[in-house]
Design an enzyme around this catalytic site. Structure first.
Site, PDB file in Angstrom:
ATOM      1  N   ALA A  32     -43.981 -13.410 -22.501  1.00  9.29           N
ATOM      2  CA  ALA A  32     -45.460 -13.897 -21.929  1.00  9.29           C
ATOM      3  C   ALA A  32     -45.330 -14.473 -20.459  1.00  9.29           C
ATOM      4  O   ALA A  32     -46.051 -14.092 -19.844  1.00  9.29           O
ATOM      5  CB  ALA A  32     -46.034 -14.936 -23.112  1.00  9.29           C
ATOM      6  N   ASP A  33     -44.340 -15.386 -20.161  1.00  2.00           N
ATOM      7  CA  ASP A  33     -44.360 -15.892 -18.852  1.00  2.00           C
ATOM      8  C   ASP A  33     -43.958 -15.184 -17.629  1.00  2.00           C
ATOM      9  O   ASP A  33     -44.853 -14.917 -16.619  1.00  2.00           O
ATOM     10  CB  ASP A  33     -43.197 -16.870 -18.830  1.00  2.00           C
ATOM     11  CG  ASP A  33     -43.724 -18.334 -19.508  1.00  2.00           C
ATOM     12  OD1 ASP A  33     -44.832 -18.636 -19.737  1.00  2.00           O
ATOM     13  OD2 ASP A  33     -42.950 -19.022 -20.099  1.00  2.00           O
ATOM     14  N   VAL A  34     -43.072 -14.098 -17.684  1.00  2.00           N
ATOM     15  CA  VAL A  34     -42.932 -13.211 -16.952  1.00  2.00           C
ATOM     16  C   VAL A  34     -43.746 -12.002 -16.774  1.00  2.00           C
ATOM     17  O   VAL A  34     -44.097 -11.665 -15.727  1.00  2.00           O
ATOM     18  CB  VAL A  34     -41.497 -12.465 -17.090  1.00  2.00           C
ATOM     19  CG1 VAL A  34     -41.144 -11.321 -16.015  1.00  2.00           C
ATOM     20  CG2 VAL A  34     -40.265 -13.538 -17.057  1.00  2.00           C
ATOM     21  N   GLY A  77     -46.871 -13.881 -15.106  1.00  2.00           N
ATOM     22  CA  GLY A  77     -46.539 -14.136 -13.944  1.00  2.00           C
ATOM     23  C   GLY A  77     -46.802 -13.119 -12.707  1.00  2.00           C
ATOM     24  O   GLY A  77     -47.346 -13.224 -11.694  1.00  2.00           O
TER      25      GLY A  77
END
Length: 406
Positions: free
Chosen positions: A184-186, A189
């Site tokens: 989710a973060d990558v 981002g």
């Protein structure tokens, strides 16, 4: 935003960056926001990471050497560090002054925090109408879930990603799988990075900035392309999945996606009779007899090494790969040839970090070598951008609004 002036045709010239002249105020921590702004730094933007007095929590995360985290360095290479205590009115006033000198602001606080600080989009856009302001959060800036804390594993669970992956295990495990890779973060981002470029393009044409509201939950649902449609229109039968083929010393993944791939597979394994076998003759029949086909591949590979299997499949032009560890993958020819990694030094020694996955013919896209200590760039930034003298900077340090390590 400055126009690149370097001659792209000159073979010895240092390539300019696409984002040379773009200045970014980075109020992000952990992973999603820093991943976004690291990409901007890779393209030449001046990224000013605004950290609390204790610093981004990732500064303390392993792997560490001599007290320095390479995990932090990978996410924050090429950025400058300005450490401010935003509980102090003087620090908030400095940010408002800096906004007039910046093109972009990125933040991934919980929704409402920037507004309470008086640093919300409406307030700052009044000071700089061209400002592109990106807010990254778990569930968006508004709505009943907006205030929820949402780290990547929470988003994996909430979005259906983990349950979809469990369903693909076909009963081999009883509970959702553990996962230390923060998809989710990558993903979030990366999408924030793309959205910012679009808003900068519009600002260059119209003179008007924008507020980007990026929700990691939305990003995860966008990732689940087939799964979103299957949720609405359930398939009559489970779609076949490629599974590891077991060789005598390891595993490989063989993916005969098309009819041509399958026929090449049959010939490459020395079993051309599979092409006319009624169980495998068409893609529909192969789906019905998928388990039998996978077993035949295991039988074929059983007395071969994984490397030999891969070589034979590549020779037959069948999509395949051995399973590699990350340590092994970092040394593979395509990554070495593309210079996929950049060597940087954070003061505790040299190590490698990934470059962006994209390349430009005329401009540079790579990790920059500097990794700033907490607050190290504060005095110089305040002097150059706001014209603050030594006495004013000393007063800010004395009031603890500005922190400089050392």
């Amino acid at each position: 935003m400055a126009e690149p002036t370097a001659n792209p045709a000159a073979p010895t010239a240092v390539k300019p960056g696409v984002l040379d002249g773009v200045r970014v105020l980075d109020f992000t921590a952990m992973m999603s926001g820093p991943y976004c702004t690291r990409l901007m730094a890779d393209l030449g933007a001046e990224v000013i990471k605004v950290e609390p007095p204790e610093g981004d929590h990732i500064r303390l995360r392993p792997p560490r050497r001599q007290g320095r985290s390479t995990y932090f360095a990978q996410l924050n290479a090429g950025k400058k560090s300005l450490a401010l205590d935003l509980k102090k009115p003087e620090a908030v006033a400095l940010v408002r002054e800096l906004v007039g000198q910046c093109d972009v602001l990125v933040e991934n606080y919980r929704p409402g925090v920037m507004q309470r600080l008086g640093l919300d989009y409406a307030t700052l856009a009044a000071l700089n109408p061209r400002l592109v302001y990106c807010s990254i959060s778990g569930f968006g800036q508004e709505g009943s879930w907006s205030g929820r804390s949402a780290y990547a594993p929470v988003l994996h669970a909430a979005s259906g990603y983990d349950m979809a992956n469990l369903d693909y295990q076909e009963g081999d495990v009883e509970r959702p799988l553990k996962n230390g890779i923060f998809v989710a973060d990558v993903l979030g981002g990366s999408l924030a990075f793309g959205a910012i470029q679009s808003a900068l393009f519009r600002a260059a044409r119209t003179g008007e900035g924008d507020h980007i509201d990026l929700a990691l939950m939305d990003a995860m649902l966008g990732l689940l392309v087939y799964e979103c449609q299957e949720a609405q229109f359930p398939a009559e039968r489970r779609r076949p999945l490629y599974r590891p083929t077991k060789a005598k010393d390891g595993f490989l993944l063989i993916a005969p996606v098309s009819q041509n791939n399958f026929e090449a597979l049959a010939r490459g394994t020395g079993h051309p009779e599979w092409i006319t076998d009624a169980r495998f003759a068409t893609s529909q029949e192969r789906e019905h007899h998928w388990g039998a086909l996978m077993q035949l591949l295991d039988d074929w590979a059983a007395d071969r090494s994984a490397a030999q299997c891969e070589a034979e499949m590549n020779a037959a032009d069948v999509p395949c790969s051995r399973y590699f560890t990350v340590r092994e993958a970092m040394k593979l020819p395509p990554l070495v040839e593309r210079q996929a990694f950049q060597t940087i030094d954070d003061g505790a020694g040299a190590f490698q970090v990934p470059n962006p996955a994209f390349r430009f013919a005329r401009t540079a896209a790579h990790a920059r070598g500097s990794v700033s200590e907490l607050g190290a760039d504060g005095p110089a930034l305040l002097g150059s951008l706001l014209g603050l003298g030594e006495e004013r900077i000393a007063a800010l340090r004395e009031s603890r609004a500005l922190h400089v390590r050392g």
